[in-house]
Design a protein around this motif. Structure first.
Motif, PDB file in Angstrom:
ATOM      1  N   THR A 620      17.734  29.115  94.237  1.00  0.00           N
ATOM      2  CA  THR A 620      18.289  30.479  94.353  1.00  0.00           C
ATOM      3  C   THR A 620      18.540  30.898  95.792  1.00  0.00           C
ATOM      4  N   GLU A 621      18.162  30.058  96.728  1.00  0.00           N
ATOM      5  CA  GLU A 621      18.252  30.369  98.159  1.00  0.00           C
ATOM      6  C   GLU A 621      17.230  31.443  98.579  1.00  0.00           C
ATOM      7  N   ALA A 622      16.363  31.860  97.635  1.00  0.00           N
ATOM      8  CA  ALA A 622      15.310  32.864  97.934  1.00  0.00           C
ATOM      9  C   ALA A 622      13.967  32.163  98.074  1.00  0.00           C
ATOM     10  N   VAL A 628       7.788  29.637  99.897  1.00  0.00           N
ATOM     11  CA  VAL A 628       8.033  28.568  98.903  1.00  0.00           C
ATOM     12  C   VAL A 628       9.368  28.873  98.222  1.00  0.00           C
ATOM     13  N   PRO A 629      10.260  27.863  98.131  1.00  0.00           N
ATOM     14  CA  PRO A 629      11.578  28.117  97.521  1.00  0.00           C
ATOM     15  C   PRO A 629      11.477  28.481  96.050  1.00  0.00           C
ATOM     16  N   ILE A 630      12.342  29.410  95.643  1.00  0.00           N
ATOM     17  CA  ILE A 630      12.352  29.877  94.253  1.00  0.00           C
ATOM     18  C   ILE A 630      13.498  29.190  93.514  1.00  0.00           C
ATOM     19  N   TYR A 631      13.177  28.680  92.303  1.00  0.00           N
ATOM     20  CA  TYR A 631      14.173  27.964  91.493  1.00  0.00           C
ATOM     21  C   TYR A 631      14.428  28.733  90.208  1.00  0.00           C
ATOM     22  N   MET A 632      15.689  28.676  89.752  1.00  0.00           N
ATOM     23  CA  MET A 632      16.036  29.241  88.443  1.00  0.00           C
ATOM     24  C   MET A 632      16.191  28.085  87.462  1.00  0.00           C
ATOM     25  N   ILE A 633      15.564  28.243  86.292  1.00  0.00           N
ATOM     26  CA  ILE A 633      15.641  27.215  85.261  1.00  0.00           C
ATOM     27  C   ILE A 633      16.728  27.606  84.260  1.00  0.00           C
ATOM     28  N   ASN A 634      17.592  26.659  83.920  1.00  0.00           N
ATOM     29  CA  ASN A 634      18.663  26.901  82.947  1.00  0.00           C
ATOM     30  C   ASN A 634      18.043  27.476  81.664  1.00  0.00           C
ATOM     31  N   PRO A 635      18.437  28.693  81.284  1.00  0.00           N
ATOM     32  CA  PRO A 635      17.796  29.348  80.134  1.00  0.00           C
ATOM     33  C   PRO A 635      18.059  28.660  78.795  1.00  0.00           C
ATOM     34  N   TYR A 636      19.124  27.844  78.731  1.00  0.00           N
ATOM     35  CA  TYR A 636      19.457  27.149  77.478  1.00  0.00           C
ATOM     36  C   TYR A 636      18.809  25.761  77.408  1.00  0.00           C
ATOM     37  N   LEU A 637      18.097  25.402  78.475  1.00  0.00           N
ATOM     38  CA  LEU A 637      17.646  24.026  78.621  1.00  0.00           C
ATOM     39  C   LEU A 637      16.588  23.636  77.587  1.00  0.00           C
ATOM     40  N   TYR A 638      15.575  24.493  77.394  1.00  0.00           N
ATOM     41  CA  TYR A 638      14.445  24.114  76.541  1.00  0.00           C
ATOM     42  C   TYR A 638      14.896  23.834  75.111  1.00  0.00           C
ATOM     43  N   ASP A 639      15.681  24.739  74.509  1.00  0.00           N
ATOM     44  CA  ASP A 639      16.146  24.538  73.132  1.00  0.00           C
ATOM     45  C   ASP A 639      17.009  23.284  73.019  1.00  0.00           C
ATOM     46  N   ALA A 640      17.825  23.063  74.043  1.00  0.00           N
ATOM     47  CA  ALA A 640      18.710  21.892  74.014  1.00  0.00           C
ATOM     48  C   ALA A 640      17.912  20.590  74.108  1.00  0.00           C
ATOM     49  N   VAL A 641      16.853  20.600  74.923  1.00  0.00           N
ATOM     50  CA  VAL A 641      15.997  19.413  75.046  1.00  0.00           C
ATOM     51  C   VAL A 641      15.287  19.129  73.735  1.00  0.00           C
ATOM     52  N   ILE A 642      14.778  20.201  73.082  1.00  0.00           N
ATOM     53  CA  ILE A 642      14.107  20.045  71.792  1.00  0.00           C
ATOM     54  C   ILE A 642      15.071  19.412  70.777  1.00  0.00           C
ATOM     55  N   GLN A 643      16.308  19.910  70.753  1.00  0.00           N
ATOM     56  CA  GLN A 643      17.312  19.397  69.827  1.00  0.00           C
ATOM     57  C   GLN A 643      17.627  17.910  70.108  1.00  0.00           C
TER      58      GLN A 643
END
Length: 810
Positions: A620-622, A628-643
């Motif tokens: 996030t550049e924040a 410590v650098p802050i990261y954004m996690i793809n919000p659709y990632l978890y469901d897609a990985v489960i699938q």
């Protein structure tokens, strides 16, 4: 050798004024390649030769010492510090002045004066007096007389000595000279005398002499006699082939052409039909067909024969036979014979038309039909493009045959496909390439190494989607092709979508790192693409961009391997347990990634870089209060990985396949270009591919495990094998180079093939240098040389690298 040196030195000590000891030491030092020492001893011997009786032999070895450039005929070149051609020539000429001299003196002088036929005549005239039973000298003398237009003398010297020495070689030569004068009756008598002197086991030679006798009768139009001798010649080869199924002697074809011609003239249609049924129609009898023969009589030197094809008479006889028959097997055989004749005439379009006829019959000869048809299409189109003639009808015909005959499509020759596409590409006929491509599988196109040309052609005809797919496929196997990287980046850039623009930037940057020669072009493209990226970012809000980016990223999950997928799953589960994980964002130190992924630091670093590039996670550049650098996690990632994990589970894929093998070093194999070279080996014909693939794998194995000496020995063996393949593919079945006798390709060693290739300039000026490296280090198989020079990994690696470069040149 050391014992011989001791004895010779004892002779010198005991008899310092005698020739013997010095002469023996001169010969011994010559054999040891100590040429300067050899000359020193021989000069002392010459001083002791007061009666001038041994000078012919002493001067001969002086000449050899000055002239020698290699250890012996079969090994590598080494420096001779006293090499001096003029001194060698002088010494051989001095040897020739003596009453007694070795016959090898004549051979050396013949090499020196081979282009000066008048000098050759004078040398050989004296030689046959000194060595009256040397048949080779008599033959060379006759040839030299012929070169200075003394044809009568040329014949007389052969005729006189043939009767005197009862030599099959001399009788045969006399027959050839008379045949060329059209004195067929006397030529025949000499061929018959030559045949009578041969052992019955010289099948090929007897068959050729019968063939020559048949030709004399045919020239005189004594057809029944000619037919009988052609049949004898044919039967001898066929019967001999039946005894040894491992080797196919194809010399029977030339007698067959004579038989076909005569039976056609005599209108013996049924006999011709029966005769054709006796011809062995198998792959070997066509694939190895050659238009000139080599055979031996009673000398070590071979004779060659230019066969008569009786082309027009053969074609007429075969066409008449075809008109009177409907048997498809017979018609197929007739067409195969016509194909051989057309190939000898280099009439490619007639070859093509005849092969297309054969596809309608019942005789394909072990898929050889499809291999040679592939090659003939390539030859025809190549010829038309080279001559700037229209060839559209050939492309149309080729595509029609591919669509009509599955066997043709499935057995199309890989090399011919590669060459054909290359020629169409050079002619900028992009649509023809795409039309052709549609008839082949991806596997065939992989083997032909044609994906770059296909991708480029798709782009040129405006099919960007398939151009992109083709470039991506090509780059999956050729990761460092800067042209493909640039062209695919251009396609990505043109999509004007941020995710593709980002990919384009990475491809341009990669191309710049690999190749600096086109750096300005890539830098300009990179600059333009970065401007596009900035414009896209400004054009849309950050939220919209992220939303689309995240959704597109999910589509990439299906391409992830099991390890990466499981790491993502563990990563998200661990994050969800962390109190700092809020609104899909969390501060993560670099050292914390391995524990979140349940892997080690090295793998976590690679995974992190990969996930960032695919937008599974975003920096996030924040930073938090602890920087410590802050990261954004793809919000659709978890469901897609489960699938995705569910899909894998349902397909019941074995765990070992999914988990892979630890320690398998693909990078090591890629570093030595193992996969690229293996792909090239897969294009080699069926005859050579198994041996080349086996020897290549043995060489690579020994190199990888550090077997230094084995690597050196196998390098030399591998170079010899691939040169044999190359020369056979180019139809160089007879090998001869400066100062050498002609040899069959299979009888040649590494030195012969290198010398021949170097003299012909097949591979450019760098070829000999690279080959020399393999051959020089191959010398370390000799213990004496290994004791003098250290055998180490550096030399082994240099030898291996050189061998790979040679293979790529070939």
């Amino acid at each position: 050798m050391s014992k011989a040196s001791e004895e010779a030195n004892l002779i010198i000590e005991k008899y310092p004024q005698k020739i013997g000891g010095y002469y023996l030491m001169g010969v011994i030092e010559f054999d040891k390649q100590h040429y300067a020492k050899s000359v020193e001893y021989l000069k002392n011997a010459l001083k002791c030769d007061i009666e001038n009786k041994a000078g012919g032999f002493i001067h001969y070895f002086l000449g050899k010492s000055y002239n020698e450039k290699s250890k012996d005929w079969f090994t590598d070149f080494i420096d001779n510090p006293i090499y001096n051609f003029d001194m060698a020539k002088f010494s051989f000429e001095k040897s020739f002045e003596y009453e007694n001299y070795p016959s090898e003196t004549i051979k050396e002088l013949v090499k020196i004066y081979k282009k000066d036929h008048y000098r050759m005549v004078n040398i050989l005239k004296k030689a046959i007096v000194t060595f009256p039973e040397n048949i080779d000298f008599i033959l060379q003398y006759s040839n030299s007389l012929g070169e200075i237009n003394k044809s009568e003398d040329s014949y007389n010297i052969i005729s006189i000595n043939a009767n005197k020495l009862k030599s099959s070689s001399l009788y045969y030569k006399a027959g050839v000279l008379l045949y060329n004068r059209e004195d067929f009756a006397n030529a025949r008598l000499n061929f018959e005398k030559a045949r009578e002197l041969l052992d019955s086991n010289k099948i090929t030679s007897i068959s050729i002499l019968n063939y020559q006798i048949a030709n004399t009768y045919y020239k005189e139009q004594i057809l029944e006699e000619a037919l009988g001798y052609f049949q004898k010649s044919f039967d001898l080869i066929i019967e001999d082939n039946a005894k040894d199924i491992q080797y196919m002697n194809i010399d029977f074809w030339f007698s067959a052409f004579g038989i076909i011609s005569i039976l056609g003239e005599l209108n013996k249609t049924d006999t011709l039909k029966d005769f054709i049924s006796t011809i062995p129609f198998i792959k070997d009898s066509f694939e190895n067909f050659d238009f000139s023969g080599e055979f031996f009589l009673d000398t070590s030197n071979s004779f060659s024969i230019d066969y008569e094809f009786y082309n027009n008479k053969c074609i007429t006889a075969l066409d008449n036979l075809s008109k009177k028959n409907k048997d498809k097997t017979l018609l197929g055989k007739v067409s195969w014979i016509k194909f051989l004749i057309y190939r000898e005439q280099n009439s490619q379009e007639n070859c093509l038309n005849t092969l297309r006829e054969i596809m309608n019959y019942d005789i394909s000869i072990d898929n050889y039909l499809f291999e040679v048809l592939s090659q003939t299409y390539y030859y025809c189109i190549n010829e038309k493009i080279s001559e700037k003639n229209e060839y559209g009808h050939l492309i149309k015909s080729l595509i029609s045959d591919l669509e009509s005959y599955n066997s043709f499509r499935n057995n199309f020759d890989d090399y011919s496909l590669n060459e054909l596409i290359d020629w169409l590409f050079s002619d900028k006929n992009y649509q023809a390439i795409i039309n052709l491509k549609k008839n082949f599988t991806s596997v065939q196109l992989d083997k032909s190494d044609s994906w770059f040309e296909i991708a480029y052609s798709y782009n040129e005809i405006g099919d960007k989607k398939n151009a992109q797919k083709s470039y991506e496929h090509y780059l999956s196997k050729n990761k460092n092709s800067t042209a493909a990287l640039n062209n695919l980046a251009n396609i990505y850039h043109a999509k004007n979508e941020l995710i593709f623009v980002e990919k384009a930037i990475k491809l341009y940057e990669k191309a710049i790192k690999i190749d600096t020669s086109d750096k300005d072009l890539y830098l300009n493209n990179l600059s333009s693409t970065k401007e596009t990226r900035e414009a896209l970012i400004k054009e849309k809000s950050t939220k919209e961009i992220l939303e689309k980016t995240f959704k597109r990223a999910i589509g990439l999950l299906k391409n992830e391997n099991y390890f990466s997928l499981e790491s993502l799953y563990n990563f998200i589960l661990n994050l969800k347990r962390d109190d700092d994980f809020q609104n899909n964002e969390i501060p993560i130190e670099d050292d914390y990634f391995p524990s979140l992924m349940n892997t080690n630091f090295s793998k976590s670093k690679k995974l992190k870089e990969s996930w960032l590039s695919k937008n599974y996670i975003i920096h996030t550049e924040a930073f938090d209060n602890h920087n410590v650098p802050i990261y954004m996690i793809n919000p659709y990632l978890y469901d897609a990985v489960i699938q995705q994990r569910k899909i894998i589970s349902e397909n019941d894929i074995p765990p070992k396949w999914l988990e892979g093998i630890e320690g398998l070093s693909v990078s090591k194999l890629e570093e030595i270009q193992y996969f690229n070279i293996l792909e090239k080996i897969n294009k080699i014909n069926k005859k050579y591919k198994p041996i080349i693939e086996r020897d290549f794998n043995e060489l690579v194995f020994n190199h990888l495990v550090g077997n230094i000496k084995s690597t050196i020995v196998l390098s030399g063996s591998f170079v010899e094998l691939i040169l044999t393949y190359y020369l056979e593919r180019k139809k160089h079945f007879q090998i001869q180079y400066s100062n050498s006798r002609q040899k069959n390709l299979y009888d040649c060693n590494l030195f012969d093939m290198i010398s021949f290739s170097e003299e012909k300039g097949f591979f450019g000026k760098d070829f000999f240098h690279l080959t020399n490296l393999s051959r020089v280090y191959r010398n370390f198989i000799h213990p004496g040389l290994e004791l003098q020079n250290e055998l180490n990994k550096g030399k082994s690696d240099l030898c291996f690298i050189s061998t790979m470069e040679i293979f790529k040149l070939i």
